[in-house]
Design a protein around this motif. Structure first.
Motif, mmCIF file in Angstrom:
data_model
loop_
_atom_site.group_PDB
_atom_site.id
_atom_site.type_symbol
_atom_site.label_atom_id
_atom_site.label_comp_id
_atom_site.label_asym_id
_atom_site.label_seq_id
_atom_site.Cartn_x
_atom_site.Cartn_y
_atom_site.Cartn_z
ATOM 1 N N ALA A 80 0.819 -1.214 0.000
ATOM 2 C CA ALA A 80 0.000 0.000 0.000
ATOM 3 C C ALA A 80 0.851 1.261 0.000
ATOM 4 C CB ALA A 80 -0.929 0.003 1.221
ATOM 5 N N ARG A 81 2.072 1.156 0.536
ATOM 6 C CA ARG A 81 2.983 2.304 0.574
ATOM 7 C C ARG A 81 3.928 2.335 -0.628
ATOM 8 N NH1 ARG A 81 0.099 5.557 3.472
ATOM 9 N NH2 ARG A 81 -0.237 4.854 5.614
ATOM 10 N N GLY A 82 3.664 1.469 -1.620
ATOM 11 C CA GLY A 82 4.412 1.539 -2.867
ATOM 12 C C GLY A 82 5.631 0.648 -2.944
ATOM 13 N N HIS A 83 5.778 -0.287 -2.018
ATOM 14 C CA HIS A 83 6.933 -1.182 -2.017
ATOM 15 C C HIS A 83 6.534 -2.542 -2.584
ATOM 16 C CE1 HIS A 83 9.409 1.598 0.331
ATOM 17 N NE2 HIS A 83 8.272 1.910 0.932
ATOM 18 N N SER A 84 7.291 -3.030 -3.519
ATOM 19 C CA SER A 84 6.996 -4.302 -4.170
ATOM 20 C C SER A 84 7.506 -5.454 -3.316
ATOM 21 C CB SER A 84 7.651 -4.347 -5.553
ATOM 22 O OG SER A 84 7.385 -5.575 -6.195
ATOM 23 N N VAL A 85 6.577 -6.285 -2.835
ATOM 24 C CA VAL A 85 6.934 -7.434 -2.016
ATOM 25 C C VAL A 85 5.864 -8.504 -2.173
ATOM 26 C CG1 VAL A 85 5.783 -6.482 0.037
ATOM 27 C CG2 VAL A 85 7.600 -8.182 0.320
ATOM 28 N N ALA A 86 6.282 -9.770 -2.218
ATOM 29 C CA ALA A 86 5.325 -10.873 -2.312
ATOM 30 C C ALA A 86 4.572 -11.002 -0.988
ATOM 31 C CB ALA A 86 6.052 -12.175 -2.618
ATOM 32 N N VAL A 87 3.265 -11.213 -1.067
ATOM 33 C CA VAL A 87 2.438 -11.379 0.126
ATOM 34 C C VAL A 87 2.297 -12.876 0.391
ATOM 35 C CG1 VAL A 87 0.193 -10.920 1.178
ATOM 36 C CG2 VAL A 87 1.226 -9.231 -0.361
ATOM 37 N N ASP A 88 3.190 -13.396 1.231
ATOM 38 C CA ASP A 88 3.205 -14.839 1.487
ATOM 39 C C ASP A 88 3.219 -15.186 2.973
ATOM 40 O OD1 ASP A 88 5.747 -14.059 2.199
ATOM 41 O OD2 ASP A 88 6.788 -15.235 0.669
ATOM 42 N N GLY A 89 3.154 -14.200 3.855
ATOM 43 C CA GLY A 89 3.104 -14.466 5.288
ATOM 44 C C GLY A 89 4.428 -14.857 5.909
ATOM 45 N N ALA A 90 5.533 -14.757 5.163
ATOM 46 C CA ALA A 90 6.851 -15.118 5.677
ATOM 47 C C ALA A 90 7.776 -13.906 5.608
ATOM 48 C CB ALA A 90 7.442 -16.278 4.894
ATOM 49 N N PHE A 91 8.392 -13.559 6.734
ATOM 50 C CA PHE A 91 9.293 -12.412 6.795
ATOM 51 C C PHE A 91 10.681 -12.861 6.345
ATOM 52 C CE2 PHE A 91 9.666 -8.218 9.262
ATOM 53 C CZ PHE A 91 10.833 -7.843 8.630
ATOM 54 N N GLY A 92 10.869 -12.883 5.018
ATOM 55 C CA GLY A 92 12.142 -13.283 4.443
ATOM 56 C C GLY A 92 12.969 -12.074 4.039
ATOM 57 N N PRO A 93 14.063 -12.309 3.308
ATOM 58 C CA PRO A 93 14.955 -11.210 2.900
ATOM 59 C C PRO A 93 14.263 -10.127 2.082
ATOM 60 C CG PRO A 93 16.036 -13.332 2.609
ATOM 61 C CD PRO A 93 14.613 -13.632 2.947
ATOM 62 N N ALA A 94 13.346 -10.516 1.189
ATOM 63 C CA ALA A 94 12.668 -9.523 0.355
ATOM 64 C C ALA A 94 11.798 -8.601 1.204
ATOM 65 C CB ALA A 94 11.826 -10.213 -0.714
ATOM 66 N N THR A 95 11.110 -9.172 2.177
ATOM 67 C CA THR A 95 10.304 -8.348 3.077
ATOM 68 C C THR A 95 11.205 -7.433 3.907
ATOM 69 O OG1 THR A 95 8.551 -10.015 3.207
ATOM 70 C CG2 THR A 95 8.634 -8.396 4.984
ATOM 71 N N GLY A 96 12.334 -7.966 4.353
ATOM 72 C CA GLY A 96 13.288 -7.149 5.106
ATOM 73 C C GLY A 96 13.782 -5.959 4.304
ATOM 74 N N ARG A 97 14.046 -6.183 3.022
ATOM 75 C CA ARG A 97 14.509 -5.083 2.164
ATOM 76 C C ARG A 97 13.412 -4.034 1.985
ATOM 77 N NH1 ARG A 97 17.044 -9.473 -0.497
ATOM 78 N NH2 ARG A 97 15.313 -9.681 -1.979
ATOM 79 N N ALA A 98 12.164 -4.496 1.835
ATOM 80 C CA ALA A 98 11.060 -3.550 1.677
ATOM 81 C C ALA A 98 10.864 -2.731 2.948
ATOM 82 C CB ALA A 98 9.778 -4.307 1.324
ATOM 83 N N VAL A 99 10.993 -3.383 4.102
ATOM 84 C CA VAL A 99 10.886 -2.664 5.375
ATOM 85 C C VAL A 99 11.980 -1.613 5.492
ATOM 86 C CG1 VAL A 99 11.124 -2.899 7.889
ATOM 87 C CG2 VAL A 99 9.713 -4.533 6.615
ATOM 88 N N THR A 100 13.207 -1.997 5.167
ATOM 89 C CA THR A 100 14.339 -1.069 5.240
ATOM 90 C C THR A 100 14.140 0.125 4.307
ATOM 91 O OG1 THR A 100 15.849 -2.889 5.797
ATOM 92 C CG2 THR A 100 16.835 -0.861 4.975
ATOM 93 N N ALA A 101 13.646 -0.141 3.106
ATOM 94 C CA ALA A 101 13.387 0.941 2.153
ATOM 95 C C ALA A 101 12.324 1.890 2.695
ATOM 96 C CB ALA A 101 12.956 0.362 0.807
ATOM 97 N N PHE A 102 11.282 1.333 3.278
ATOM 98 C CA PHE A 102 10.229 2.177 3.868
ATOM 99 C C PHE A 102 10.797 3.015 5.009
ATOM 100 C CE2 PHE A 102 7.031 2.802 7.198
ATOM 101 C CZ PHE A 102 6.075 3.529 6.501
ATOM 102 N N GLN A 103 11.591 2.389 5.859
ATOM 103 C CA GLN A 103 12.179 3.123 6.987
ATOM 104 C C GLN A 103 13.071 4.269 6.517
ATOM 105 O OE1 GLN A 103 13.897 -0.366 8.832
ATOM 106 N NE2 GLN A 103 12.343 -0.410 10.454
ATOM 107 N N ARG A 104 13.873 4.019 5.493
ATOM 108 C CA ARG A 104 14.732 5.092 4.956
ATOM 109 C C ARG A 104 13.887 6.246 4.426
ATOM 110 N NH1 ARG A 104 18.211 0.891 2.295
ATOM 111 N NH2 ARG A 104 20.027 0.607 3.675
#
Length: 345
Positions: A80-104
């Motif tokens: 919803a905030r514009g970050h591309s990430v697979a919605v699979d219920g698992a906090f993997g590396p891709a989700t971590g990168r999206a979180v970091t990008a949002f935080q920055r």
């Protein structure tokens, strides 16, 4: 379901959020969620004021390795905030990168850990008519908390009704608006007591705002056998006491876990506020299931007395869905002023 999820205290972050807002002016403001087709009035952006209020709410912490509905909701919110990430219920590396990008982008510590500061910038306020990935996050969490809805990204009137039911069950203002307190409650799963653990179920009932337990009897006086004392005794591992004037006086009766679980879910799953008038105490027919710890009598529903406009039919239907085999109320002899729900022997 395995999760890496702990709580973090928000108090020490409020000052830094305020300071950041003062320094940046617009640093706490984000527009309507990317990818949403929502009217502006239905999704409120995260303003400086709303972010500070959100930071004052208790939030869980999600980090790499977490799994479950909370992670699925996080991923929808990132989309919803514009970050591309697979919605699979698992906090993997891709989700971590999206979180970091949002935080920055939000000028937060880019550590990839989702705590108070990140949640407070991530969650919007949703109202009826909202659409998009943030609504899917809401619908995912509602379903995980027992309010099953279709995850279609539309905050319809039916979904709002589920939101209100959830809010009632958690003791929140049941206005159907999904703000920080509702998001926080949705993200914090309540521990589920084992079905056979009557003491744990009794403790949960005592801690549920939507369930009131009578401290007096409709007829007769005996503090040790009131509905409230029956549940208190059960929470302490004792049997519930019958009343001295009953057909089976001065007996300790174990409350059936199915009945306790059903009573609990009338509030937490169906969203009713109920007042329990009797459990094993009081005077009932000689072979009543009350004396076997299988029955509950409910006098008030959502603040209305049964027989005086209370929504008894809906509650009776819910009791049946929860396994009650004997459900009586207005229209049944002797039950004009209360609903009786009993489980099989």
């Amino acid at each position: 379901m395995s999760r890496s999820l702990t709580r973090t205290s928000p108090a020490r972050l409020i000052a830094s959020v305020v300071a950041l807002a003062a320094l940046t002016g617009t640093g706490l403001t984000s527009g309507t969620a990317a990818g949403a087709t929502t009217p502006a009035a239905a999704v409120s952006p995260v303003s400086a004021v709303s972010a500070v209020r959100a930071a004052a709410v208790s939030w869980p912490t999600l980090k790499a390795g977490a799994r479950g509905a909370e992670v699925t909701a996080l991923q929808h919110l990132l989309v919803a905030r514009g970050h591309s990430v697979a919605v699979d219920g698992a906090f993997g590396p891709a989700t971590g990168r999206a979180v970091t990008a949002f935080q920055r982008a939000q000028r937060l510590a880019a550590d990839g850990v989702v705590g108070t500061a990140t949640w407070s910038r991530l969650v919007p306020t949703l109202r009826e008519g909202a659409r998009g990935p943030a609504v899917k996050a809401l619908q995912t969490l509602l379903t995980a908390r027992g309010q099953k809805v279709t995850v279609d990204g539309t905050l319809s009137a039916a979904v709002v009704a589920k939101v209100k039911a959830f809010q009632k069950g958690r003791g929140l203002a049941a206005d159907g608006v999904v703000g920080p307190r509702t998001w926080s409650a949705l993200l914090h799963a309540r521990p589920t007591a084992p079905a056979g653990d009557r003491a744990a179920l009794a403790r949960r009932i005592l801690g549920t705002a939507g369930i009131s337990l009578a401290t007096v009897h409709p007829g007769g006086r005996h503090a040790g056998s009131t509905a409230k004392q029956n549940v208190v005794d059960t929470s302490q591992g004792k049997g519930a006491l019958t009343s001295p004037w009953s057909d089976k006086p001065h007996r300790r009766v174990p409350l059936d876990p199915r009945m306790l679980n059903g009573l609990l879910k009338l509030s937490t799953q169906y969203g009713y506020r109920v007042s329990v008038s009797e459990l094993v105490g009081g005077d009932h027919s000689a072979n009543s299931k009350h004396y076997a710890g299988l029955a509950v009598d409910i006098s008030h529903i959502d603040g209305r007395h049964v027989g005086d406009g209370a929504p008894h039919r809906g509650l009776m239907a819910a009791c049946r869905k929860l396994g009650a085999s004997e459900v009586l109320g207005p229209g049944d002899k002797g039950h004009g002023r209360h609903v009786h729900c009993a489980w099989p022997r």
